[in-house]
Design an enzyme around this catalytic site. Structure first.
Site, PDB file in Angstrom:
ATOM      1  N   CYS A  61      33.416 -11.593  -9.517  1.00 23.65           N
ATOM      2  CA  CYS A  61      33.257 -12.984  -8.820  1.00 23.65           C
ATOM      3  C   CYS A  61      32.842 -13.050  -7.431  1.00 23.65           C
ATOM      4  O   CYS A  61      31.911 -12.652  -6.982  1.00 23.65           O
ATOM      5  CB  CYS A  61      34.582 -13.796  -9.163  1.00 23.65           C
ATOM      6  SG  CYS A  61      34.552 -15.446  -8.831  1.00 23.65           S
TER       7      CYS A  61
ATOM      8  N   GLU B 223      34.746 -12.109 -16.313  1.00 23.42           N
ATOM      9  CA  GLU B 223      35.992 -12.264 -15.998  1.00 23.42           C
ATOM     10  C   GLU B 223      37.193 -12.826 -16.534  1.00 23.42           C
ATOM     11  O   GLU B 223      36.532 -13.850 -17.028  1.00 23.42           O
ATOM     12  CB  GLU B 223      35.941 -12.693 -14.441  1.00 23.42           C
ATOM     13  CG  GLU B 223      37.418 -12.810 -13.563  1.00 23.42           C
ATOM     14  CD  GLU B 223      37.261 -13.607 -12.117  1.00 23.42           C
ATOM     15  OE1 GLU B 223      37.878 -13.347 -11.351  1.00 23.42           O
ATOM     16  OE2 GLU B 223      36.075 -14.481 -12.035  1.00 23.42           O
TER      17      GLU B 223
ATOM     18  N   LYS C 264      39.700  -5.385  -8.297  1.00 18.77           N
ATOM     19  CA  LYS C 264      39.034  -6.094  -7.428  1.00 18.77           C
ATOM     20  C   LYS C 264      39.665  -6.078  -6.198  1.00 18.77           C
ATOM     21  O   LYS C 264      40.765  -6.255  -5.698  1.00 18.77           O
ATOM     22  CB  LYS C 264      38.869  -7.808  -7.634  1.00 18.77           C
ATOM     23  CG  LYS C 264      38.229  -8.705  -6.870  1.00 18.77           C
ATOM     24  CD  LYS C 264      38.354  -9.805  -7.396  1.00 18.77           C
ATOM     25  CE  LYS C 264      37.493 -11.011  -6.574  1.00 18.77           C
ATOM     26  NZ  LYS C 264      37.403 -12.442  -6.895  1.00 18.77           N
TER      27      LYS C 264
END
Length: 483
Positions: A384, A274, A334
């Site tokens: 994440c 990321e 995301k």
């Protein structure tokens, strides 16, 4: 009055509950004494059975405060008040379980034991729901180092493993409570121990079954993880500060150079973490060309994290997929954002949050979780925080993901145990879904995890690293509940 004929004092209830909170913390990193999870709840549950209503409520809140306060000690990086609010909130959540569990006191022995375990898992499940969902501290995660125990999560999911852990605790607590009563001391103790042994037998049976029915892949590929560690631990006030142009060039060049070294292992898939791309690779052509060139030179598919800026100037936290020919093939935005980390709910009503170095501009969530097709490889990307949600991993597996890829930036965790706790959660995602998990972290801990939960490759924190491993691509859906 309890069945023992004697009610614990308020002080006694608090002592027992605080003891359980401390034991629960010891099950997780940085200590990691995972076997304690199977007995850690016993003092708390004895208090639930033998304490007063007030003692149970206050004691349960204290147990939750101690456990979550210690487990999430790293939140002080963002301010003592942040840590205090979170610990207090989950203390109240724990009190809900304690009060509800006390209400089972009029049931028979077996329904009471099962009910306590079911209530605990119900609270864990509820904690993972919605935009404020937070699964940190699920009991099942503490068992990540124990491969034989993890086998129980393969058919039952992580919450199924949590259920068995709490069931064991509840049975032992009932045995202890019975031991305090003279008329039924021997029978109660025997019943509690027998039930605990039965739970351990179920775990052992799951392990034997898993060994007899290993997860088999349809084909095997070579993967490479590039952990650039282009910067060290970040302080809270540094998290949302953009890199300078010179820092951007240095970071991307580092990843490109390391990818050339990784290419010696002839990987089919290379994964950068990321935020490896410090700017939108479409709007910033230089960054896009560097990523494209890295994929071409490696002759591999490249999955990397970076921001995406849409036509309206809104920013998403995204994953980009480049082909071996250097073409940008797909992007995933995301979906499950971090509250107060990637966006601020009710920002206009909470101006004081500026004191805590929150983002000045919210990320925009993506529409859906989706599989990215890297040629013949179906990649299930999670960015994440998303790796902490089992339902996301299940959804990607249901869509046909053959390998799960987690890209994360844990630099702001510093040298705390948070990075290790985060990595443990990825182990559970592998076991639950029956998929290999490839986890690329910008500063560590990067890992490759087998469907059995075995960590076959692992990097150190804050050191550049290249990890390579053979990974099996799994198409068959994993049986079991989709928690």
């Amino acid at each position: 009055m309890s069945e023992s004929g004697k009610t614990l004092s308020l002080r006694g209830s608090l002592i027992l509950c605080v003891l359980s909170g401390a034991l629960l913390f010891l099950c997780f990193p940085p200590v990691g004494w995972w076997p304690l999870a199977w007995v850690a709840l016993v003092p708390w549950m004895v208090s639930v059975r033998a304490g007063s209503r007030l003692g149970n409520a206050l004691g349960s809140a204290a147990a939750g405060f101690v456990f979550f306060g210690a487990l999430l000690y790293w939140l002080v990086l963002f301010g003592f008040s942040v840590w205090l609010i979170v610990a207090a909130f989950y203390g109240l959540v724990s009190m809900v379980w304690g009060v509800s569990a006390r209400g089972l006191g009029q049931l028979g022995w077996l329904p009471r034991v099962i009910g306590m375990a079911a209530l605990w898992c119900g609270v864990e499940w509820a904690r993972g729901l919605g935009q404020f969902g937070f699964t940190w501290g699920w009991l099942c995660y503490s068992q990540s180092p124990a491969l034989p125990v993890l086998a129980a999560a393969r058919p039952a999911g992580g919450l199924g493993l949590s259920f068995l852990i709490v069931l064991c605790n509840a049975a032992l607590a009932e045995g202890v409570a019975a031991g305090l009563r003279r008329p039924a001391r021997a029978a109660g103790l025997a019943r509690g121990l027998a039930t605990a042994v039965l739970v351990w037998a179920l775990v052992g049976g799951a392990w034997l079954w898993a060994r007899a029915h290993p997860v088999k892949g349809d084909t095997t590929i070579q993967v490479a993880i590039v952990q650039g560690s282009t910067y060290g631990p970040l302080r809270a006030e540094q998290v949302n500060i953009p890199l300078t142009p010179a820092q951007q060039r240095s970071a991307v060049t580092t990843y490109e150079t390391m990818t050339e070294r990784a290419a010696r292992a002839a990987p089919a898939l290379v994964v950068w973490p990321e935020s490896a791309l410090p700017d939108d690779p479409v709007q910033n052509p230089w960054i896009g060309e560097q990523a494209s060139r890295a994929a071409r030179r490696a002759r591999a598919w490249l999955l990397t994290g970076g921001p995406h800026v849409d036509s309206r100037g809104r920013i998403s936290n995204s994953a980009y997929l480049y082909s071996p020919t250097g073409n940008l093939i797909a992007r995933y935005d995301k979906v499950q954002l971090v509250p107060f980390g990637e966006y601020v709910p009710g920002r206009d009503w909470l101006p004081f949050l500026d004191h805590y170095h929150v983002r000045e501009e919210d990320f925009v969530p993506g529409a859906v979780h989706k599989v990215l097709q890297a040629g013949a490889i179906a990649v299930g990307p999670m960015i994440c925080f998303e790796s902490t949600f089992p339902m996301i991993a299940w959804d990607l597996s249901r869509q046909g993901a053959q390998v799960l890829v987690v890209i994360t930036n844990d630099a702001w965790f510093g040298h705390t145990a948070a990075a290790e706790q985060h990595q443990q959660i990825a182990v559970m995602r592998a076991v639950e879904t029956g998929r290999w998990v490839v986890r690329a972290a910008s500063t560590g801990i990067s890992t490759v995890v087998s469907p059995e939960g075995r960590v076959v490759e692992r990097s150190q924190m804050f050191r550049p690293a290249i990890l390579t491993a053979k990974v099996a691509l799994v198409k068959t859906p994993q049986p079991g509940p989709r928690f």
